[in-house]
Design a protein around this motif. Structure first.
Motif, mmCIF file in Angstrom:
data_model
loop_
_atom_site.group_PDB
_atom_site.id
_atom_site.type_symbol
_atom_site.label_atom_id
_atom_site.label_comp_id
_atom_site.label_asym_id
_atom_site.label_seq_id
_atom_site.Cartn_x
_atom_site.Cartn_y
_atom_site.Cartn_z
ATOM 1 N N VAL A 350 0.846 -1.212 0.000
ATOM 2 C CA VAL A 350 0.000 0.000 0.000
ATOM 3 C C VAL A 350 0.877 1.256 0.000
ATOM 4 O O VAL A 350 0.651 2.196 -0.781
ATOM 5 C CB VAL A 350 -0.941 0.003 1.226
ATOM 6 N N LEU A 351 1.884 1.276 0.864
ATOM 7 C CA LEU A 351 2.734 2.464 0.972
ATOM 8 C C LEU A 351 3.615 2.644 -0.260
ATOM 9 O O LEU A 351 3.913 3.775 -0.654
ATOM 10 C CB LEU A 351 3.606 2.371 2.225
ATOM 11 N N GLU A 352 4.008 1.533 -0.880
ATOM 12 C CA GLU A 352 4.802 1.647 -2.110
ATOM 13 C C GLU A 352 3.954 2.223 -3.231
ATOM 14 O O GLU A 352 4.430 3.038 -4.042
ATOM 15 C CB GLU A 352 5.327 0.267 -2.507
ATOM 16 N N ASP A 353 2.697 1.825 -3.252
ATOM 17 C CA ASP A 353 1.786 2.333 -4.280
ATOM 18 C C ASP A 353 1.417 3.789 -4.024
ATOM 19 O O ASP A 353 1.277 4.580 -4.965
ATOM 20 C CB ASP A 353 0.523 1.462 -4.302
ATOM 21 N N GLU A 354 1.249 4.154 -2.745
ATOM 22 C CA GLU A 354 0.890 5.532 -2.381
ATOM 23 C C GLU A 354 1.875 6.047 -1.326
ATOM 24 O O GLU A 354 1.571 6.084 -0.127
ATOM 25 C CB GLU A 354 -0.540 5.578 -1.819
ATOM 26 N N PRO A 355 3.079 6.446 -1.739
ATOM 27 C CA PRO A 355 4.087 6.880 -0.749
ATOM 28 C C PRO A 355 3.674 8.125 0.035
ATOM 29 O O PRO A 355 4.229 8.390 1.097
ATOM 30 C CB PRO A 355 5.334 7.144 -1.601
#
Length: 1123
Positions: A350-355
């Motif tokens: 999730v964080l890689e997709d939406e940093p």
């Protein structure tokens, strides 16, 4: 008064100092216990009586009355002083540290400080840390067996040198005696501090139970999930106890267990204390004191309480907790790790997709890292000290790689988007925290001056922040603000403080949150290190390697294996300035571990890659023309309508049949290998490089190194050389195999970023040298050896014939079956393949070996010339007098030997010319723009030019495969020959007489039935046509070395040879005239091949009509078949 106590500053300094002293004590313990590192003072045989005496009498050692026991120290007192000084000083550091801790703890008690982890977090944490650090120092000190010997020896040497004991020795000796039973003494010391310690520990009752939950409750609460509440995804993650959320469980358990051991009276009087203590006892069997030094919590607690009255119930509780741990703890932690693997992966995705979510949800990252680290370290210390239980598999985790991998990925993500986190929290601090803090201060009904100054400075510092500072990449430093907050906690936590912090919990919550936000701005790396460093693995190398090995055996874990070497980058930050020796030792150990892991991953990857290449090479080999005979035969059978093959015979599959499959679910071996390769290559995506103790480590370089080594071995193996049976692969087959491997290797670059072109160039370039980078043999050495020992040796014995017509060597027809077909290894295509494989460097090495054989033959020829020198001189002067020549020839010996050796030289030089032609063709194909200028340089070289310049040009041309009038390699070889102290004139005379020797010996060739000229081969069956090459090139080389006119001496040879051959023509009925015409053609061949002789010169001394008749006679006997 309270401001003058400097409690915050002292706590900070003493914790830092205590950590250093603790690490130092642990290092001394390890040094004394390791036979390899043990101080020489303790291993010296002469010191044994002194050590026994000191240990027996310590600390009251009689230095004068028992001098015979201390003789060893007396003799080496200066060495003892020097050797034991650092240990003595380190033990004095413990005394000094203990004094300061006593003083501070007494001051805190006198001030009746208030501790609550949820309110004055930093003050409470520092206080509890100091108690645990001090206890750990004392326990570690008590475990050093040689401390008395070291201190006693130093003091003896000091007394013997200075006449008096060291001033600090009595206190140091007394401390060692007091802490013979450390727990008993420590509990006595901490009796007065029970109220403060218990209060601090009981503040954990809201934090520790909430953190110490089983995986089922984590799962039901959807812990660490950002997707569980999509509507709240952008809301900042915060709570009233933000710092407690990522506080290590191990740290809390250490506080609770050691704290209640020191202040055990509350366990009998306070139910809350007892519950908290029992919960911590159920968490595991061991706690870390420092590094790999652990505390067996149940055993230590039971031993301590057994010796006390009124603690029978507590002993029963301990036993019950231990049984609970043995039955349930392993499974509980296994389930936690299983949950964290999935949760960490989801969080990272999730964080890689939406940093951008890293700003509001940074707390989730630190919680995930902290939870994971706790589970990793719990398993490590329990695996090393595994209890004897039936469910041992609970303490084995073959999926540890995945957990470590996700930890590293989250760390990397935070580091990569640190500017996002920084920007978000700068705005948060300036536009929210500053306002809330200001409102909180305004609502306070009392605010003393000192506290007011601090809080006002907080507001002004935060209000001044701006996003432009982030855009300008300004450095932020909030360490002063955080230290001021710690000071404020100390000021407001003492009894009767003007501003009691416990009455203003809102202020504490705001400031604790601000402290977290400031760390997001200026010390993100430090916080990542605090929450996720697993340097403890470095102190358990056996467990670390075992975890790696277990993970590497799992197919699904291969993509995560790179986490193990990457973890090694954590260890460089775990050292301490008080113990630099430990860092040095650790560096070697960790680098070795890191290299071991990378080598193993690289080995697995290279094995899979090369297995795929081998499979592709086999498939490629099936398409080679040599395998089409069966298909042609089968087609011919069908055309002629011959009977089909019997049922028992298995029909051979055609190439490409392996690609046909009816069901895609059927998995072939190649499919499995590609899947494994994909998994292994995925691990390389974790990072391109990392730093371990100032060493930059590039994982792909290990893979390239392994591939380079293995590919070199495979290429040599593909040559299939057997010296005994003279078997070897044809150069064209080997080249096809190398091309198949290269094409397959290039597919690797679609998986990971590696320079395959560089790899292949390195390997093939090494194969052009006599040895590769590891000292192993190469195809250059193998083919050089084979051509010299197999092909050319048989050619020297005329079992193999040089065939100018087909530009190759062919086998003579014999009764026995030849071990190999010479034309299959020496035709144009094979020598071109050889040139492509070993290149100019390899052919240069081949030439050097050929030249060695030539020079050895030349040496023998010179010996024959010396033996017959007188006769040869006369023959040279009287070659035009037939009667005299006939008489002299009878006196001449060894003529056949001379021609035989010259023929061998000719065969070698003919082979070299063929190899050079192959190289020229390849270079013209690969680099025509380079060959053109070299050609021009040779063409424009003037015969009048300096011979050194000419040879330099010829050397360049020869390296490129061009044929030169003078062979530079042969010139160099002859010039380097040992001359047996002969002068230049003597060497020149030998050279001239050698040509005379060859010329007058030519008629004897007519006696050999194999001297017949074969029209089919374009040469003689005994290879004497190679004499033309030998005479021309050897004469040119010898006279170049002696700086004489080549043409003049070759003319002299031509006249002499013509004269002797004309005399052969007069003997019509003798045996010598049998192959006379074939020998005449040899003379024509010498002139035709020579760049220095012409047909006009030949006609002057040998009638052309004889040559014409010789050709007609030779060709008449050749049977021509048509059809």
């Amino acid at each position: 008064m309270d401001y003058q106590q400097k409690l915050a500053e002292k706590l900070t300094i003493l914790n830092e100092r205590g950590n250093g002293v603790l690490i130092r004590m642990n290092y001394i313990k390890k040094t004394c216990a390791d036979p390899k590192m043990r101080p020489s003072l303790l291993t010296d045989k002469t010191m044994e009586p002194a050590i026994k005496y000191i240990n027996k009498k310590f600390p009251n050692i009689d230095f004068r009355g028992n001098i015979q026991n201390l003789t060893g120290i007396q003799r080496q007192k200066s060495e003892v002083l020097a050797g034991a000084a650092s240990y003595y000083d380190s033990f004095l550091d413990v005394v000094e540290f203990r004094d300061h801790v006593y003083e501070l703890l007494n001051t805190i008690d006198a001030c009746q400080c208030f501790f609550d982890i949820a309110i004055n977090f930093d003050f409470t944490k520092n206080y509890l840390d100091l108690i645990i650090t001090y206890t750990s120092v004392i326990i570690t000190l008590s475990r050093i067996d040689d401390k008395k010997a070291l201190v006693g020896m130093f003091n003896c040497a000091h007394e013997m040198t200075n006449g008096s004991s060291d001033p600090a020795y009595p206190r140091l000796g007394q401390m060692f005696v007091e802490y013979e039973h450390p727990w008993k003494k420590l509990t006595e010391e901490f009796g007065p501090h029970t109220r403060s310690v218990t209060a601090a520990l009981l503040s954990l009752k809201m934090v520790y139970p909430r953190r110490n939950l089983p995986a089922e409750q984590w799962r039901s609460a959807q812990l660490l999930s950002l997707l569980s509440a999509p509507a709240a995804m952008l809301d900042p993650a915060c709570c009233d106890t933000v710092a407690c959320e990522y506080l290590s469980m191990e740290v809390m358990e250490r506080w609770i267990i050691i704290g209640f051991l020191l202040c055990h009276s509350s366990l009998n009087t306070n139910q809350a204390s007892q519950e908290l203590w029992k919960m911590a006892l159920r968490s595991g069997l061991y706690l870390v004191l420092t590094r790999d030094e652990v505390l067996n919590i149940h055993k230590v607690s039971e031993d301590l309480f057994d010796s006390m009255k009124g603690y029978n119930k507590r002993v029963a509780d301990i036993k019950e907790c231990r049984e609970h741990v043995l039955l349930n703890c392993g499974a509980m932690h296994r389930e936690r790790r299983q949950f964290l693997r999935g949760a960490m992966m989801e969080l990272f995705k999730v964080l890689e997709d939406e940093p951008g979510l890293l700003g509001p949800k940074a707390l989730f990252v630190f919680m995930a890292l902290s939870f994971s680290r706790d589970e990793v370290l719990w398993l490590v210390r329990h695996s090393e000290n595994m209890p004897k239980i039936k469910t041992a598999e609970d303490y084995i985790d073959n999926q540890m790689a995945e957990l470590l991998f996700h930890m590293e990925k989250l760390r990397g993500l935070m580091a990569k988007y640190s500017h996002v986190v920084q920007r978000y929290h700068v705005q948060y601090l300036a536009q929210f925290d500053a306002l809330v803090l200001n409102d909180t201060i305004q609502n306070m009904y009392v605010c003393p001056e000192e506290e007011s100054v601090l809080m006002t400075s907080f507001v002004s510092t935060l209000s001044a922040l701006s996003v432009k500072q982030v855009e300008k990449k300004e450095e932020f430093d909030f360490r002063a603000l955080r230290l001021d907050w710690l000071r404020l906690q100390a000021y407001t936590s003492v009894n009767k403080a003007p501003l009691p912090l416990k009455e203003y919990p809102d202020l504490a919550k705001v400031m604790n949150l601000i402290q977290f936000h400031t760390r997001m701005v200026d010390s993100l790396e430090d916080l990542l290190q605090d929450t996720s460093e697993v340097s403890m693995l470095g102190y358990y190398p056996r467990v670390f390697e075992k975890m790696f090995r277990q993970s590497s055996e799992e197919m699904t874990m291969k993509r995560y294996l790179m986490a193990f070497p990457l973890v090694c980058s954590h260890f460089s930050q775990c050292g301490h300035p008080l113990c630099p020796e430990e860092t040095e030792a650790m560096e070697k150990k960790i680098l070795r571990l890191c290299v071991t892991f990378l080598e193993h991953i690289a080995k697995q990857t290279s094995t899979v890659v090369l297995e795929i290449c081998a499979e592709q090479c086999n498939l490629n080999d099936q398409l080679q023309p040599k395998h089409c005979a069966e298909a042609i035969s089968a087609a011919r059978h069908r055309k002629q309508k011959k009977p089909l093959q019997k049922k028992g015979e298995i029909q051979k599959e055609k190439p490409g049949a392996e690609s046909l499959r009816k069901d895609r679910a059927v998995v072939t071996n190649v499919d499995k290998m590609h899947l494994m390769l994909t998994e292994l290559c995925s691990s390389y995506s974790l990072c391109s490089d990392f730093i371990v103790f100032e060493h930059i480590v590039v994982p792909t370089e290990f893979l390239i190194s392994h591939l380079e080594t293995r590919l070199s071995e495979i290429i040599v193996r593909m040559a299939n050389y057997n010296q005994t049976t003279e078997e070897i692969a044809r150069p064209s087959d080997l080249l096809a195999g190398v091309r198949a491997y290269t094409a397959s290797l290039h597919t690797l670059s679609s998986y990971i970023n590696v320079d395959i072109t560089r790899l292949v160039k390195n390997v093939l370039l090494q194969q052009t040298q006599p040895q590769d980078s590891r000292g192993g043999q190469t195809i250059t050495t193998i083919y050089t050896k084979w051509f010299l020992e197999s092909l050319l040796r048989q050619a020297s014995n005329s079992l193999i014939v040089h065939c100018p017509t087909m530009h190759c060597f062919v086998n003579q027809a014999t009764d026995s079956e030849p071990s190999f077909r010479a034309e299959e290894f020496s035709d144009i295509s094979e020598l071109q393949a050889l040139a492509e494989l070993i290149g100019p460097y390899g052919l240069k090495f081949l030439s050097e070996n050929l030249m060695w054989h030539i020079t050895s033959q030349v040496s023998e020829l010179k010996k024959l010339v010396v033996e017959n020198m007188d006769v040869l001189v006369q023959m040279r002067n009287n070659f035009d007098k037939p009667e005299e020549m006939a008489n002299l020839k009878k006196r001449l010996s060894g003529g056949e030997n001379v021609l035989k050796r010259m023929t061998i030289i000719g065969v070698i030089l003919s082979f070299r010319l063929m190899a050079q032609d192959g190289l020229k063709d390849i270079l013209n194909k690969h680099c025509p723009n380079l060959m053109g200028p070299i050609d021009c340089l040779v063409d424009f070289n003037s015969p009048e030019a300096d011979i050194k310049v000419t040879l330099s040009i010829y050397e360049l041309a020869s390296t490129a495969g061009l044929t030169c009038d003078i062979d530079p390699a042969l010139v160099a070889a002859i010039s380097n020959m040992q001359t047996d102290n002969r002068s230049i004139d003597e060497e020149y005379k030998l050279s001239c007489l050698l040509l005379v020797y060859v010329g007058v010996s030519l008629p004897t060739l007519a006696l050999d039935p194999n001297s017949f000229y074969s029209r089919e081969h374009g040469g003689h069956n005994n290879n004497i046509h190679c004499l033309a090459t030998a005479i021309n090139q050897l004469a040119a080389a010898m006279f170049t070395v002696q700086n004489k006119n080549i043409e003049q001496h070759l003319k002299e040879f031509l006249m002499l040879a013509s004269s002797t051959l004309l005399q052969l023509g007069q003997n019509v009925e003798r045996m010598e005239s049998k192959n006379r015409e074939s020998i005449y053609l040899l003379l024509h061949g010498i002139v035709e091949e020579s760049p220095f002789l012409s047909q006009d010169m030949l006609e002057r001394c040998f009638p052309y009509v004889l040559l014409r008749n010789a050709y007609r006679e030779v060709y008449r006997s050749f049977i021509v078949t048509l059809g």
